[in-house]
Design an enzyme around this catalytic site. Structure first.
Site, PDB file in Angstrom:
ATOM      1  CG  ASP A 280      -2.587   0.769   0.604  1.00  0.00           C
ATOM      2  OD1 ASP A 280      -2.062   1.419   0.387  1.00  0.00           O
ATOM      3  OD2 ASP A 280      -3.518   1.184   1.166  1.00  0.00           O
TER       4      ASP A 280
HETATM    5  C1  BGC Z   1      -5.132   3.115   0.035  1.00  0.00           C
HETATM    6  C2  BGC Z   1      -5.384   2.538  -1.347  1.00  0.00           C
HETATM    7  C3  BGC Z   1      -5.451   2.453  -2.264  1.00  0.00           C
HETATM    8  C4  BGC Z   1      -4.198   3.591  -2.298  1.00  0.00           C
HETATM    9  C5  BGC Z   1      -3.263   4.112  -4.364  1.00  0.00           C
HETATM   10  C6  BGC Z   1      -3.850   4.490   0.096  1.00  0.00           C
HETATM   11  O1  BGC Z   1      -4.257   5.594   0.879  1.00  0.00           O
HETATM   12  O2  BGC Z   1      -4.820   2.762   1.493  1.00  0.00           O
HETATM   13  O3  BGC Z   1      -6.905   1.452  -1.102  1.00  0.00           O
HETATM   14  O4  BGC Z   1      -5.218   2.007  -3.093  1.00  0.00           O
HETATM   15  O5  BGC Z   1      -3.612   4.257  -1.463  1.00  0.00           O
HETATM   16  O6  BGC Z   1      -4.470   5.528  -3.992  1.00  0.00           O
END
Ligand code: BGC
Length: 734
Positions: A280
Site C-alpha cells: 500500500d
Molecule cells: C489506500 C489504498 C489505495 C492507495 C492508492 C492508499 O492510501 O489505502 O487503498 O489503493 O492509497 O490510491
C-alpha cells in the site's frame, strides 16, 4: 448433541486441483519464455525499476521512465495522457517495457455506481460482476490497466470509514462478492481491450483496527483470521485475481507488508498465489515508523523477502534494492522472482502488443447510455427499505404535494461517495431532481435544505417546517457526506452529523408523514428515526443515478429488495456488533443482573444483518431436509417454499444459516452458508434448495485443521439473520 467428539472428529482435507486447458497452457509457456528472455537482458537497475510505482507525472518521473527506473504509475488517466507517458517507456527506454497504469476504480470509473457496501446490499453477484465489467471497459478505454479493487476486508466496526469499500461483516457474503468483482474486472482474458487487472486489498485484517481508527493495529486470533477475514481473499485468489495489495496495519505485532506468516505462508504457500503483490502507499517505508525495520535498507529487504513485488510510492525499493543485491544481502534470484511476476502481468494484459489506449473508444464508452442505465438499476437493487409502517410507501400516484427537505436532498457530489475515480458531480441526479422528474406536473414539489450537512446553523429550519406543513408527505434526505466516509474517515459518533437530527424532529412536529432517505457509507445510529419516522429508506451513497432510483422506489416503479450486509447498531457503545457472535456462559436474562448485557441498552441491534423490506409480503413454508442424519463427509439438502402473498411482484433474498450448537471450539450462534434471489409475481410460489456439505458444516479445530464434528446441527431458511424456519439434523459419527 456432540457425539464422541474427539475420537470421531473427521478431518476433511480439501484438495484443489488446477489444470490449464491446452491453449491457455501454450500461451502461459510463451509468456514464460518472453519473461525469461526479457529478464536475461535487464540490468539490476532495470529489474528494480519494474518494482517501482509512483503517483502522477512530472519531469523527474519522465527521466526515470526513460531510464527504465519505473514500472508503474498510479493516478495518470485518460487515453491521451497515458499514451503520452507510455510513449516514453515504450519508445524511449532501452528495453521498451510498457508501464502499467493503476487507479482506484472502486465503484465505477466515470459512470459512478453505488458504493461497494451498497451493491453488496443487493446480494446479487451477477449484478456486481456486470458493474465491474462496465467499470473495466471505461477504465481500460481511458488507458488504465489495473484497479486497486476489490477491497474485500471484512468490517464489523462502522466507526472505520473504509467499511464503505467492502461487502460488510460476513465472510460468506464477502467471499461471494469478492469473486464476483474479480470476474467482472478481469473477465476470462485480461488481454481483451475491455478488461483490467483486479487487486485484492488490503491483505490482511485491515478492517479490524483497534477502536475503529484507520491504520491502527490489529490483534486477532489465527482462528478469527482464517474463519472471518481470510475467506474473501481465498475466494478472490480462486477467482483468478492477478494482483493483491498488502496493508498498512500490524497484525499481532508484525506489519502486514512484511508478514511471513500471512504472505509467504498462507498466501504464497498454502494457496499458491503467483500473482504480484503491491505494497500500500508507502507501507514499505512505514515498516520503519512501525518500529519493525531499522532503516530503509532493512525495510526493503524485509518487504522483498515477504514477496512484496512492487513498492507503491515508498521510494524504498528504488533507493535500496540494487545496492542490497550487489552486496549479496538480497539474492538476485529473489529480485528476479518479483520482476517475473510483474512482467507476467504486463504480458498477460497484452501490453507489449497494445501499449496504447484509443481516444475514440474512450469517448464512446464513458457514460454510455447502457452504463448509466446499469447505474440506475444497481442503485434500485442496493437500497434497503428499513421500515415502512402503515404502508406509507409506495407513494400514491395521485399524491398532491411533496416537501423535499434535508441538506443531502440536492447534493449531487455526495451521491458519489468515497473514491469516485473520474466521477463528476454534474453527472449526478440528486434525490430532489429524481423526485421532480418523477412527479412531473402531477404533484407539487417544494424544497428546503433546512440545514447544512455538518454545520450548526438552524436558520433554515423555519422554511423546512413551513413547506412540510403544507405538504401531504415530507421526504427528508439526511446522512453523511461522501467525503466523511472512506480512507482516514473514522468517526467516534455515528449519529446524523450537524443539526440534521434536530431538523428532522422539527419536521416531525408538523404531523406531516415523513419518509427518511438516509445517505451514508456506513450504518449510522438512527434509533430515533427507527422509533418515530414511519418509513426509512437506506439509500447509501447511491452513485450518479441515485436520485432517479430513489424516486423509482418511492413510487413503487421498482420494489425494494436490498438486504443489509452489515448490522445496524443502536449506539456506538454496542460496537462491534454482528449477527455471527458467540454465546457467552451467561446469556442475557432480563431478571438476572449478572448476565451478559448492558444496563442502559438492549443487546440486540437496531436492524439485524440480512434485514430489508419489500412492498409485497413473502411467506415461507415447507421446510424439508433430505435426511435427518448425514455422514461427516456427506451432503444434506435443505429446501423450503417462498410465496409472494402480497399484491405486487417482488424479489426476495432467501438466506440460509446454520449452527453447530456443541463443538470442540464454540461456534457462533448463526453462520450464513447460502443465499439466493427469488423473483415472484403476486401469488407465485417457488421452491428454494441449498446443499450443506463439509465446506459449510466444518470449522477449524484447535489444531487449525478443517473438521466436521458429529452431533446435532440447526439450520434456518429465513428472511434475515434473526428470523426464519428452523430445522435440525444430525451429523453421524463414523
Ligand atoms: C489506500 C489504498 C489505495 C492507495 C492508492 C492508499 O492510501 O489505502 O487503498 O489503493 O492509497 O490510491
Amino acid at each position: 448433541m456432540r457425539l464422541c467428539r474427539d475420537a470421531c472428529a473427521l478431518l476433511i482435507v480439501l484438495v484443489w486441483s488446477w489444470t490449464l486447458p491446452g491453449a491457455a497452457s501454450a500461451q502461459a509457456s510463451t509468456i514464460e519464455q518472453r519473461v525469461d528472455d526479457l529478464l536475461s537482458r535487464m540490468t539490476i537497475e532495470e529489474k528494480v525499476g519494474q518494482l517501482v510505482q509512483y503517483t502522477g507525472f512530472s519531469e523527474s518521473t519522465a527521466e526515470a521512465i526513460r531510464e527504465g527506473r519505473v514500472g508503474s504509475l498510479l493516478n495518470v488517466v485518460g487515453a491521451e495522457n497515458t499514451n503520452r507517458v507510455q510513449r516514453l517507456a515504450v519508445e524511449e527506454s532501452r528495453l521498451g517495457i510498457p508501464l502499467l497504469f493503476g487507479l482506484d476504480v472502486i465503484h465505477g470509473y466515470r459512470t459512478v455506481f453505488p458504493i461497494p457496501l451498497a451493491t453488496a446490499s443487493s446480494w446479487d453477484p451477477e449484478l456486481v460482476t456486470s458493474l465491474e465489467a462496465i467499470a473495466a471497459r471505461e477504465a481500460r478505454a481511458a488507458g488504465v490497466h489495473w484497479t486497486f479493487a476489490p477491497m474485500i476486508d471484512i468490517a464489523r466496526d462502522p466507526r472505520w470509514g473504509r467499511i464503505v469499500e467492502g461487502a460488510g461483516e460476513d465472510p460468506y457474503l464477502g467471499a461471494v462478492m469478492a469473486a464476483a468483482r474479480v470476474r467482472g474486472f478481469q473477465g476470462d482474458d485480461v488481454a481483451a481491450p475491455n478488461r483490467i487487472l483486479a487487486c485484492l486489498k488490503h491483505y490482511v485484517a485491515y478492517g479490524a483496527p483497534v477502536g475503529g481508527r484507520d491504520y491502527n493495529s490489529v490483534d486477532m486470533s489465527e482462528r478469527s483470521l482464517r474463519e472471518i477475514y481470510l475467506p474473501p481473499y481465498k475466494a478472490g485468489v480462486d477467482a483468478g485475481a492477478a494482483t493483491l495489495m498488502s496493508a498498512f496495519n500490524l497484525l499481532n505485532g508484525v506489519p502486514t507488508t512484511a508478514n511471513a506468516f500471512t504472505l509467504n505462508g498462507i498466501l504464497r504457500g498454502e494457496w499458491g498465489f503467483d500473482g504480484f503483490i503491491v505494497s500500500d502507499w508507502n507501507s514499505i517505508g512505514e515498516l520503519i515508523a512501525h518500529g519493525y525495520a531499522a532503516d530503509a535498507k532493512d525495510a526493503a529487504r524485509l518487504a522483498l523477502e515477504a514477496t512484496i513485488d512492487m513498492d507503491m510510492m515508498g521510494g524504498i525499493y528504488a533507493g535500496q534494492l540494487a545496492d542490497l543485491v550487489r552486496a549479496n544481502v538480497v539474492p538476485e534470484a529473489l529480485l528476479d522472482e518479483s520482476v517475473r511476476r510483474v512482467l507476467r502481468a504486463k504480458f498477460s494484459l497484452g501490453l507489449f502488443e497494445h501499449p496504447y489506449a484509443d481516444s475514440a473508444t474512450e469517448a464512446a464508452v464513458l457514460l454510455r447510455e447502457d452504463h448509466v442505465a446499469a447505474a440506475r438499476e444497481a442503485a434500485r437493487r442496493s437500497m434497503v427499505l428499513l421500515k415502512n409502517d402503515g404502508g406509507l410507501l409506495p407513494l400514491a400516484d395521485d399524491i398532491g404535494s411533496i416537501a423535499v427537505i434535508g441538506p443531502l436532498a440536492d447534493s449531487p457530489v455526495d451521491l458519489l461517495g468515497s473514491w469516485f475515480a473520474q466521477g463528476r458531480a454534474e453527472d449526478g441526479v440528486s434525490v430532489l431532481a429524481g423526485i421532480r422528474s418523477r412527479a412531473g406536473s402531477r404533484a407539487a414539489v417544494t424544497y428546503a435544505p433546512g440545514s447544512t450537512i455538518t454545520g450548526p446553523e438552524r436558520d433554515g429550519f423555519a422554511e423546512a417546517v413551513a413547506i412540510a406543513r403544507r405538504a401531504d408527505v415530507a421526504i427528508v434526505v439526511v446522512g453523511e457526506r461522501g467525503m466523511e466516509t472512506g480512507e482516514a474517515a473514522s468517526r467516534t459518533e455515528l449519529e446524523l452529523p450537524g443539526v440534521q437530527q434536530d431538523l428532522i424532529e422539527a419536521v416531525y412536529e408538523t404531523g406531516t408523514p415523513i419518509v427518511a432517505v438516509v445517505m451514508s457509507g456506513r450504518p449510522l445510529t438512527i434509533p430515533w428515526l427507527a422509533e418515530y419516522v414511519p418509513a426509512i429508506l437506506q439509500a447509501w451513497h447511491p452513485g450518479i443515478q441515485g436520485g432517479n432510483a430513489v424516486a423509482d422506489l418511492l413510487w413503487g416503479d421498482a420494489n425494494p429488495s436490498g438486504k443489509l450486509p452489515v448490522t445496524f447498531p443502536r449506539s456506538v457503545g454496542q460496537i462491534p456488533i454482528y449477527y455471527s457472535h458467540d454465546i457467552t456462559g451467561r446469556p442475557r436474562a432480563e431478571e438476572n443482573r449478572f448476565t451478559s448485557k448492558y444496563i442502559d441498552s438492549p443487546n440486540t441491534p437496531l436492524y439485524p444483518f440480512g434485514h430489508g423490506l419489500s412492498y409485497t409480503t413473502f411467506e415461507y413454508g415447507d421446510l424439508v431436509l433430505s435426511t435427518d442424519t448425514v455422514a461427516p463427509h456427506g451432503t444434506i439438502e435443505v429446501s423450503a417454499t417462498v410465496t409472494n402473498t402480497g399484491g405486487v411482484a417482488g424479489v426476495e433474498i432467501v438466506q440460509l444459516y446454520i449452527r453447530d450448537p456443541v463443538a470442540s471450539v464454540v461456534r457462533p450462534v448463526k453462520e450464513l452458508e447460502g443465499f439466493t434471489r427469488v423473483s415472484l409475481d403476486p401469488g407465485e410460489r417457488q421452491a428454494v434448495r441449498f446443499s450443506l456439505g463439509p465446506r459449510e458444516l466444518g470449522f477449524y479445530n484447535q489444531d487449525m485443521q478443517w473438521v466436521v464434528e458429529p452431533g446435532e446441527f440447526l439450520v434456518w431458511i429465513g428472511w434475515n439473520s434473526d428470523e426464519g424456519l428452523e430445522g435440525r439434523f444430525v451429523v453421524a459419527g463414523d
